[in-house]
Design a protein around this motif. Structure first.
Motif, PDB file in Angstrom:
ATOM      1  N   THR A  43      37.266  27.159  22.978  1.00 11.29           N
ATOM      2  CA  THR A  43      37.511  26.538  21.816  1.00 11.29           C
ATOM      3  C   THR A  43      36.735  26.495  20.643  1.00 11.29           C
ATOM      4  N   ASN A  44      37.202  26.132  19.534  1.00 13.94           N
ATOM      5  CA  ASN A  44      36.121  26.495  18.499  1.00 13.94           C
ATOM      6  C   ASN A  44      36.444  24.868  17.430  1.00 13.94           C
ATOM      7  N   THR A  45      36.661  23.766  18.239  1.00 12.58           N
ATOM      8  CA  THR A  45      36.930  22.543  17.689  1.00 12.58           C
ATOM      9  C   THR A  45      35.902  21.784  17.461  1.00 12.58           C
ATOM     10  N   TYR A  46      34.536  22.020  17.810  1.00 14.34           N
ATOM     11  CA  TYR A  46      33.546  21.195  17.884  1.00 14.34           C
ATOM     12  C   TYR A  46      32.820  21.077  16.446  1.00 14.34           C
ATOM     13  N   ASP A 106      24.958  19.135  24.511  1.00 15.18           N
ATOM     14  CA  ASP A 106      24.907  20.448  25.193  1.00 15.18           C
ATOM     15  C   ASP A 106      25.792  21.465  24.674  1.00 15.18           C
ATOM     16  N   VAL A 107      26.539  21.169  23.570  1.00 13.61           N
ATOM     17  CA  VAL A 107      27.432  22.357  22.998  1.00 13.61           C
ATOM     18  C   VAL A 107      26.972  23.031  21.663  1.00 13.61           C
ATOM     19  N   PHE A 108      26.900  24.480  21.662  1.00  9.67           N
ATOM     20  CA  PHE A 108      26.409  25.022  20.512  1.00  9.67           C
ATOM     21  C   PHE A 108      27.359  25.889  19.944  1.00  9.67           C
ATOM     22  N   GLN A 109      27.229  26.195  18.525  1.00  9.61           N
ATOM     23  CA  GLN A 109      28.011  27.192  17.904  1.00  9.61           C
ATOM     24  C   GLN A 109      27.255  28.511  17.728  1.00  9.61           C
ATOM     25  N   ILE A 110      27.880  29.770  17.825  1.00  8.78           N
ATOM     26  CA  ILE A 110      27.065  31.066  17.770  1.00  8.78           C
ATOM     27  C   ILE A 110      27.930  31.708  16.577  1.00  8.78           C
ATOM     28  N   ASP A 111      27.053  31.961  15.652  1.00 13.90           N
ATOM     29  CA  ASP A 111      27.522  32.932  14.411  1.00 13.90           C
ATOM     30  C   ASP A 111      26.738  34.032  14.700  1.00 13.90           C
ATOM     31  N   THR A 112      27.366  35.394  14.254  1.00 21.65           N
ATOM     32  CA  THR A 112      26.827  36.674  14.531  1.00 21.65           C
ATOM     33  C   THR A 112      26.925  37.318  13.112  1.00 21.65           C
ATOM     34  N   VAL A 113      25.904  38.370  13.285  1.00 22.67           N
ATOM     35  CA  VAL A 113      25.969  39.268  12.189  1.00 22.67           C
ATOM     36  C   VAL A 113      25.532  40.614  12.695  1.00 22.67           C
ATOM     37  N   PHE A 114      26.021  41.855  12.502  1.00 25.06           N
ATOM     38  CA  PHE A 114      25.892  43.063  12.839  1.00 25.06           C
ATOM     39  C   PHE A 114      25.894  43.855  11.906  1.00 25.06           C
ATOM     40  N   ARG A 115      24.687  44.898  12.039  1.00 25.20           N
ATOM     41  CA  ARG A 115      24.605  46.032  10.798  1.00 25.20           C
ATOM     42  C   ARG A 115      25.805  46.904  11.150  1.00 25.20           C
ATOM     43  N   ASN A 116      25.905  47.421  12.370  1.00 22.55           N
ATOM     44  CA  ASN A 116      26.876  48.612  12.339  1.00 22.55           C
ATOM     45  C   ASN A 116      28.191  48.130  13.352  1.00 22.55           C
TER      46      ASN A 116
END
Length: 103
Positions: free
Chosen positions: A95-98, A64-74
């Motif tokens: 936290t970012n340890t998973y 039930d834990v997910f990592q979110i990665d993003t990309v933004f044009r502007n």
């Protein structure tokens, strides 16, 4: 190609109506975590090149834990972060340890 034309029509419609459009796709089979965020979608590469903003959701080894990665044009991309499913909504975890799943 056809998908590029479709995305252009969607962009035109969104501009005419002054609305945002959200399109959901899925990742290619296998471990997508090593790929750039814009190359993770299955199907046409237009899905990774056309959007102004992309949020990629990856499963972790923690249920039930997910990592979110993003990309933004502007805008500057956000540092990766994690969310947890707590019915009836996702909540951000500080936290970012998973570790990611390697499926």
């Amino acid at each position: 190609g056809h998908i590029n034309n479709l995305m252009n029509e969607i962009t035109s419609l969104a501009e005419d109506l002054n609305v945002a459009v959200v399109i959901a796709t899925h990742h290619t089979k296998g471990d997508s975590s090593a790929k750039s965020v814009t190359d993770r979608t299955s199907g046409s590469g237009v899905f990774g090149r056309d959007p102004d903003s992309i949020a990629s959701i990856l499963p972790t080894q923690q249920p039930d834990v997910f990592q979110i990665d993003t990309v933004f044009r502007n805008h500057t991309d956000l540092p990766k972060f994690h969310i947890e499913w707590n019915f009836p909504r996702f909540t951000k975890i500080n936290t970012n340890t998973y570790a990611l799943n390697e499926e």
